[in-house]
Design a protein around this motif. Structure first.
Motif, PDB file in Angstrom:
ATOM      1  N   ARG A  27       0.850  -1.410  -0.395  1.00 13.77           N
ATOM      2  CA  ARG A  27       0.300  -0.132   0.073  1.00 13.77           C
ATOM      3  C   ARG A  27       1.044   1.154   0.335  1.00 13.77           C
ATOM      4  NH1 ARG A  27      -2.864  -2.961   3.775  1.00 13.77           N
ATOM      5  NH2 ARG A  27      -2.519  -1.964   5.919  1.00 13.77           N
ATOM      6  N   PHE A  28       2.023   1.101   0.745  1.00 15.70           N
ATOM      7  CA  PHE A  28       2.500   2.438   0.738  1.00 15.70           C
ATOM      8  C   PHE A  28       3.302   2.476  -0.364  1.00 15.70           C
ATOM      9  CE2 PHE A  28       6.476   3.762   1.237  1.00 15.70           C
ATOM     10  CZ  PHE A  28       6.647   4.826   1.792  1.00 15.70           C
ATOM     11  N   PHE A  29       4.265   1.125  -1.003  1.00 18.43           N
ATOM     12  CA  PHE A  29       4.910   1.802  -2.513  1.00 18.43           C
ATOM     13  C   PHE A  29       3.357   2.422  -3.623  1.00 18.43           C
ATOM     14  CE2 PHE A  29       8.306   0.588  -0.622  1.00 18.43           C
ATOM     15  CZ  PHE A  29       9.421   1.154  -0.704  1.00 18.43           C
ATOM     16  N   ASP A  30       2.552   1.567  -3.702  1.00 14.91           N
ATOM     17  CA  ASP A  30       0.949   2.272  -4.060  1.00 14.91           C
ATOM     18  C   ASP A  30       1.247   3.312  -4.162  1.00 14.91           C
ATOM     19  OD1 ASP A  30       1.480  -0.612  -6.117  1.00 14.91           O
ATOM     20  OD2 ASP A  30      -0.582  -1.132  -4.366  1.00 14.91           O
ATOM     21  N   GLY A  31       1.598   3.978  -2.937  1.00 10.38           N
ATOM     22  CA  GLY A  31       1.179   5.079  -3.051  1.00 10.38           C
ATOM     23  C   GLY A  31       1.736   6.785  -3.019  1.00 10.38           C
ATOM     24  N   VAL A  32       2.919   6.062  -3.265  1.00  4.73           N
ATOM     25  CA  VAL A  32       4.252   6.846  -3.427  1.00  4.73           C
ATOM     26  C   VAL A  32       3.912   7.384  -5.166  1.00  4.73           C
ATOM     27  CG1 VAL A  32       6.679   7.436  -3.997  1.00  4.73           C
ATOM     28  CG2 VAL A  32       5.307   5.654  -2.074  1.00  4.73           C
ATOM     29  N   PRO A  33       3.068   8.652  -5.637  1.00  2.00           N
ATOM     30  CA  PRO A  33       3.246   9.365  -6.637  1.00  2.00           C
ATOM     31  C   PRO A  33       4.494   9.563  -8.219  1.00  2.00           C
ATOM     32  CG  PRO A  33       3.152  11.326  -5.040  1.00  2.00           C
ATOM     33  CD  PRO A  33       3.633   9.630  -4.486  1.00  2.00           C
ATOM     34  N   ASP A  34       5.793   9.953  -7.468  1.00  2.00           N
ATOM     35  CA  ASP A  34       6.605   9.825  -7.695  1.00  2.00           C
ATOM     36  C   ASP A  34       7.156   8.601  -8.004  1.00  2.00           C
ATOM     37  OD1 ASP A  34       6.038  13.394  -7.085  1.00  2.00           O
ATOM     38  OD2 ASP A  34       5.534  12.897  -8.857  1.00  2.00           O
ATOM     39  N   GLN A  35       8.265   8.932  -9.173  1.00  2.00           N
ATOM     40  CA  GLN A  35       9.243   7.690  -9.458  1.00  2.00           C
ATOM     41  C   GLN A  35      10.411   8.626  -8.071  1.00  2.00           C
ATOM     42  OE1 GLN A  35      12.281   7.685 -12.945  1.00  2.00           O
ATOM     43  NE2 GLN A  35      11.454   6.044 -13.423  1.00  2.00           N
ATOM     44  N   ILE A  36      10.507   7.195  -7.916  1.00  2.00           N
ATOM     45  CA  ILE A  36      11.777   7.176  -6.767  1.00  2.00           C
ATOM     46  C   ILE A  36      13.208   7.185  -6.761  1.00  2.00           C
ATOM     47  CG2 ILE A  36      10.193   6.936  -4.560  1.00  2.00           C
ATOM     48  CD1 ILE A  36      10.931   3.984  -4.493  1.00  2.00           C
ATOM     49  N   ASP A  37      14.391   7.529  -6.653  1.00  2.60           N
ATOM     50  CA  ASP A  37      15.302   6.857  -6.349  1.00  2.60           C
ATOM     51  C   ASP A  37      16.018   6.074  -5.865  1.00  2.60           C
ATOM     52  OD1 ASP A  37      16.127   9.004  -9.520  1.00  2.60           O
ATOM     53  OD2 ASP A  37      14.492  10.266  -8.063  1.00  2.60           O
ATOM     54  N   HIS A  38      16.154   6.197  -4.632  1.00  3.80           N
ATOM     55  CA  HIS A  38      16.915   5.061  -3.502  1.00  3.80           C
ATOM     56  C   HIS A  38      16.197   4.548  -2.445  1.00  3.80           C
ATOM     57  CE1 HIS A  38      20.301   6.299  -5.842  1.00  3.80           C
ATOM     58  NE2 HIS A  38      19.921   7.893  -5.609  1.00  3.80           N
ATOM     59  N   VAL A  39      16.426   3.158  -2.252  1.00  7.60           N
ATOM     60  CA  VAL A  39      14.955   3.263  -0.603  1.00  7.60           C
ATOM     61  C   VAL A  39      16.617   2.432   0.339  1.00  7.60           C
ATOM     62  CG1 VAL A  39      13.507   1.672   0.433  1.00  7.60           C
ATOM     63  CG2 VAL A  39      13.261   2.919  -2.211  1.00  7.60           C
ATOM     64  N   LEU A  40      16.176   3.319   1.711  1.00  6.27           N
ATOM     65  CA  LEU A  40      17.467   2.386   2.646  1.00  6.27           C
ATOM     66  C   LEU A  40      16.696   2.332   3.777  1.00  6.27           C
ATOM     67  CD1 LEU A  40      20.010   2.038   4.304  1.00  6.27           C
ATOM     68  CD2 LEU A  40      19.112   4.215   5.407  1.00  6.27           C
ATOM     69  N   VAL A  41      16.802   0.729   3.594  1.00  5.24           N
ATOM     70  CA  VAL A  41      15.814   0.049   4.765  1.00  5.24           C
ATOM     71  C   VAL A  41      16.377  -0.071   6.577  1.00  5.24           C
ATOM     72  CG1 VAL A  41      14.188  -2.569   4.853  1.00  5.24           C
ATOM     73  CG2 VAL A  41      14.871  -1.268   2.591  1.00  5.24           C
ATOM     74  N   THR A  42      16.121   0.087   7.240  1.00  9.69           N
ATOM     75  CA  THR A  42      16.428  -0.013   8.438  1.00  9.69           C
ATOM     76  C   THR A  42      15.864  -0.189   9.180  1.00  9.69           C
ATOM     77  OG1 THR A  42      16.744   2.555   9.426  1.00  9.69           O
ATOM     78  CG2 THR A  42      18.232   2.230   7.803  1.00  9.69           C
ATOM     79  N   ALA A  43      14.709  -0.453   9.404  1.00  3.80           N
ATOM     80  CA  ALA A  43      13.387  -1.259  10.086  1.00  3.80           C
ATOM     81  C   ALA A  43      14.099  -2.857  10.445  1.00  3.80           C
ATOM     82  CB  ALA A  43      12.723  -0.941   9.215  1.00  3.80           C
ATOM     83  N   GLY A  44      13.994  -2.646  11.955  1.00  2.00           N
ATOM     84  CA  GLY A  44      13.973  -4.722  12.603  1.00  2.00           C
ATOM     85  C   GLY A  44      15.114  -4.105  13.354  1.00  2.00           C
ATOM     86  N   GLY A  45      15.266  -4.618  14.131  1.00  2.00           N
ATOM     87  CA  GLY A  45      16.676  -5.217  14.436  1.00  2.00           C
ATOM     88  C   GLY A  45      16.593  -6.785  15.122  1.00  2.00           C
ATOM     89  N   PRO A  46      18.061  -6.845  15.916  1.00  2.00           N
ATOM     90  CA  PRO A  46      18.889  -8.049  16.730  1.00  2.00           C
ATOM     91  C   PRO A  46      17.609  -9.111  17.206  1.00  2.00           C
ATOM     92  CG  PRO A  46      20.096  -6.753  17.037  1.00  2.00           C
ATOM     93  CD  PRO A  46      19.162  -5.543  16.467  1.00  2.00           C
TER      94      PRO A  46
END
Length: 251
Positions: A80-99
């Motif tokens: 749902r999040f990416f479907d709602g991103v209106p423009d083309q994106i260039d970079h994604v950093l994923v830091t969610a979550g932990g050990p």
């Protein structure tokens, strides 16, 4: 008689002008610091995380284009999040979550799933959804660690999870090409997450690292953010793992 010339200082063009950077886990720590660095380099930033209040505070700090509150382990929410991103994106950093530091014999099946699969599953869901949204040559950047490369009773399955990420990153880079996929493997980073894990042992750990690390100081979120932005801007980098731990794994 001599004549001289006045030196001219060249003005460097910011590296991310006109680009959009998405930070999943962008409300604090490494994600938020990378947002700051990306903004300095001219990018628009979109922050995503679980806590809407913390996201709004972070968004005001970095003048984010927008925010989205959702659980990154929920595949439907990621879509749902990416479907709602209106423009083309260039970079994604994923830091969610932990050990997940749980002794092996104390682990439930759910603990095993989280320890071994959480980062990989989240990365796969993000990867599926950036296709068609991210420009060729853009970057999907994942976070891992160096501390889990040693085997220890206290680490549980963290060592196994750590070992999975570099080959997973390389394979995903081939799958998503020409989108680039890279992995940052950090040691101890002085973030709110580290503080929550260590509690009243935080200052002791900082002092220990200052005394033993080859760099003579503790690695901070700004150090990791600088590396993240470099990987975003250097278009020759894909499928690789980049260590940033101040030499921690060697001492």
């Amino acid at each position: 008689m001599t004549s001289g010339t006045t030196p001219v200082t060249a003005q460097r063009e910011p590296d991310l002008v006109g680009q959009t950077v998405v930070l999943i886990g962008g409300s604090a720590g490494i994600g938020l610091e990378t947002a700051r660095r990306a903004r300095i380099e001219g990018a628009d930033v979109i922050l995503a995380g679980r806590d809407p209040d913390r996201l709004e505070r972070a968004a005001r700090e970095v003048d984010a284009r927008t925010t989205a509150a959702f659980d990154a382990t929920d595949a439907a929410a990621v879509k749902r999040f990416f479907d709602g991103v209106p423009d083309q994106i260039d970079h994604v950093l994923v830091t969610a979550g932990g050990p997940h530091y749980v002794p092996l014999l104390d682990m439930t099946s759910d603990d095993v799933h989280k320890a071994l699969g959480s980062h990989v599953v989240v990365a796969l869901e993000v990867a599926r959804n950036v296709v068609g949204k991210m420009r060729p040559g853009g970057t999907l950047l994942l976070m891992g660690g160096t501390g889990g490369r040693r085997i220890s009773r206290g680490l549980g399955l963290v060592s196994a999870a750590t070992a999975v990420l570099p080959p997973f990153t390389a394979a995903l880079a081939l799958e998503l090409a020409p989108i680039r996929v890279n992995l940052i493997a950090a040691g101890f980073v002085d973030t709110p997450l580290s503080a929550s894990l260590l509690g009243d042992r935080l200052e002791e750990r900082r002092n220990e690292l200052r005394a033993t690390l080859p760099i003579g100081r503790v690695v901070g979120p700004a150090d990791v953010a600088a590396l993240a932005v470099h990987i975003m801007t250097n278009t020759a980098l894909t499928g690789a793992t980049y260590d940033i731990d101040g030499g921690q794994q060697f001492v």
